[in-house]
Design an enzyme around this catalytic site. Structure first.
Site, PDB file in Angstrom:
ATOM      1  N   LYS A  54      38.048  88.140  30.281  1.00 35.11           N
ATOM      2  CA  LYS A  54      38.619  87.391  31.515  1.00 35.11           C
ATOM      3  C   LYS A  54      39.976  87.071  31.254  1.00 35.11           C
ATOM      4  CE  LYS A  54      34.001  86.054  33.076  1.00 35.11           C
ATOM      5  NZ  LYS A  54      32.959  84.744  32.840  1.00 35.11           N
ATOM      6  N   GLN A  98      31.926  78.741  31.399  1.00 32.09           N
ATOM      7  CA  GLN A  98      30.941  79.892  30.848  1.00 32.09           C
ATOM      8  C   GLN A  98      29.784  79.216  30.747  1.00 32.09           C
ATOM      9  OE1 GLN A  98      32.166  83.385  30.852  1.00 32.09           O
ATOM     10  NE2 GLN A  98      29.897  83.528  30.620  1.00 32.09           N
ATOM     11  N   ASP A 121      33.428  80.715  40.404  1.00 32.08           N
ATOM     12  CA  ASP A 121      32.330  81.195  40.127  1.00 32.08           C
ATOM     13  C   ASP A 121      31.237  81.032  41.566  1.00 32.08           C
ATOM     14  OD1 ASP A 121      31.694  82.662  38.157  1.00 32.08           O
ATOM     15  OD2 ASP A 121      30.981  80.941  36.765  1.00 32.08           O
TER      16      ASP A 121
END
Ligand code: NDP
Length: 296
Positions: A54, A98, A121
């Site tokens: 990422k 994460q 997200d």
């Protein structure tokens, strides 16, 4: 019939090009550099690989990348304080924590602490509600990538029968909402579904998000259907480690009209959509026009 292979890797490269072009525009015309902060708690090897990838792709499209790596025993309070700082930081337009988090941390509490406008997200409860009611939101990256590929392949999805196998909050449910938003007739199947084979056979669009290697065979696929395989499963094949999806690719490709491979299908689109969400968040935060074709 032999299915058209939907090349997620190539499509993701196109999405990244669009993101990079919009980042250039924001920098040159508005002096604005979109920034993505990624928070990793602990040393889960798969999570470390994702976070590295990422960060690398964020920099490649011209955005600023801020990585925060915390010890596995980090307290909830310390993590929440970091999120508060990132929420207040004007250089940070996207925040991603994460998952999975270590067991002593409450993921819902942590995710819901993120400013919803920076929740790239799309897991914050406000974004879930906005998506569910058809309002502008941050859309979870994996289902967003699936929808982009479906729209690219079909144009309009209106009136198609879509079956989503899997009802998780991060894939199955938001995928179903997006397909409903595009006027599909949607069925969500799960581990208690009766006669899953028959349910799958009714699908013009079949999305598999289960986490069971090659669970869906070709004879569950309607001839000509489009199959989106979200599953990422590591198996041993002839003594070698291999990635396979939730769909038995060879038998499904013999009947489907189109299919995403694993690897090289949905996976690459997920990070591309994270970058897309970040550039969209940066534009929205500054009251600027949103890039076309990078969100729903
Ligand atoms: P979860 O484990 O959270 O959810 C799995 C779902 O599958 C559940 O709803 C479960 O039903 C259902 N299920 C399990 N067994 C069966 C069965 N035998 N028949 C029908 N349904 C079943 O997984 P995720 O949604 O997080 O992930 C799904 C897959 O997608 C995984 O392989 C994951 O690695 C992959 N993934 C890939 C991403 C990418 O970027 N390509 C991103 C995210 C995930 P129930 O609710 O009844 O238990």
């Amino acid at each position: 019939m032999t299915a058209t292979i939907i090349d997620g890797k190539a499509f993701a490269a196109k999405v990244r090009e669009k993101v990079a072009a919009h980042v250039r525009h924001l920098k040159e015309d508005h002096g604005l550099t979109p920034g993505l902060a990624v928070v990793l708690v602990g040393e889960d090897p798969a999570s470390q690989v994702y976070v590295r990838s990422k960060g690398k792709q964020t920099v490649e499209v011209g955005m600023a990348s801020f990585e925060h790596r915390l010890e596995a025993d980090t307290s909830e309070r310390a993590l929440l304080e970091l999120i508060d700082r990132l929420n207040a930081d004007p250089q940070v337009h996207g925040i991603l924590v994460q998952l999975p988090l270590p067991d002593h941390l409450d993921s819902d509490l942590v995710i819901n602490r993120i400013d919803p406008t920076k929740d790239v997200d799309g897991f914050h409860i406000s974004n879930v509600g906005l998506l569910g009611t058809g309002q502008k939101s941050m859309v979870p990256c994996t289902p967003l990538g699936c929808l982009m590929m479906l729209r690219e392949h079909h144009g309009s999805l209106s009136g198609m029968n879509a079956v989503v196998v899997g009802r998780s909050n991060i894939v199955g449910k938001p995928m179903a909402q997006l397909l409903l938003g595009d006027s599909c007739t949607v069925t969500i199947a799960h581990s208690r579904t009766r006669d899953l084979a028959a349910v799958c056979r009714g699908a013009d669009i079949l999305v598999a998000a289960v986490g069971r290697p090659r669970m869906i065979p070709g004879d569950w696929v309607k001839p000509g259907a489009t199959v989106i395989d979200v599953g990422i499963n590591r198996i041993e094949d002839g003594g070698k480690a291999k990635l396979v999806g939730d769909v038995d690719f060879d038998s499904a490709a013999a009947v489907a009209g189109a299919i995403t491979p694993v690897p090289g299908g949905v996976g690459p689109m997920t990070i591309a959509c994270l970058l897309a969400n970040t550039v969209v968040a940066a534009a929205r935060a500054n009251g600027l026009a949103e890039p076309q074709g990078l969100t729903v």
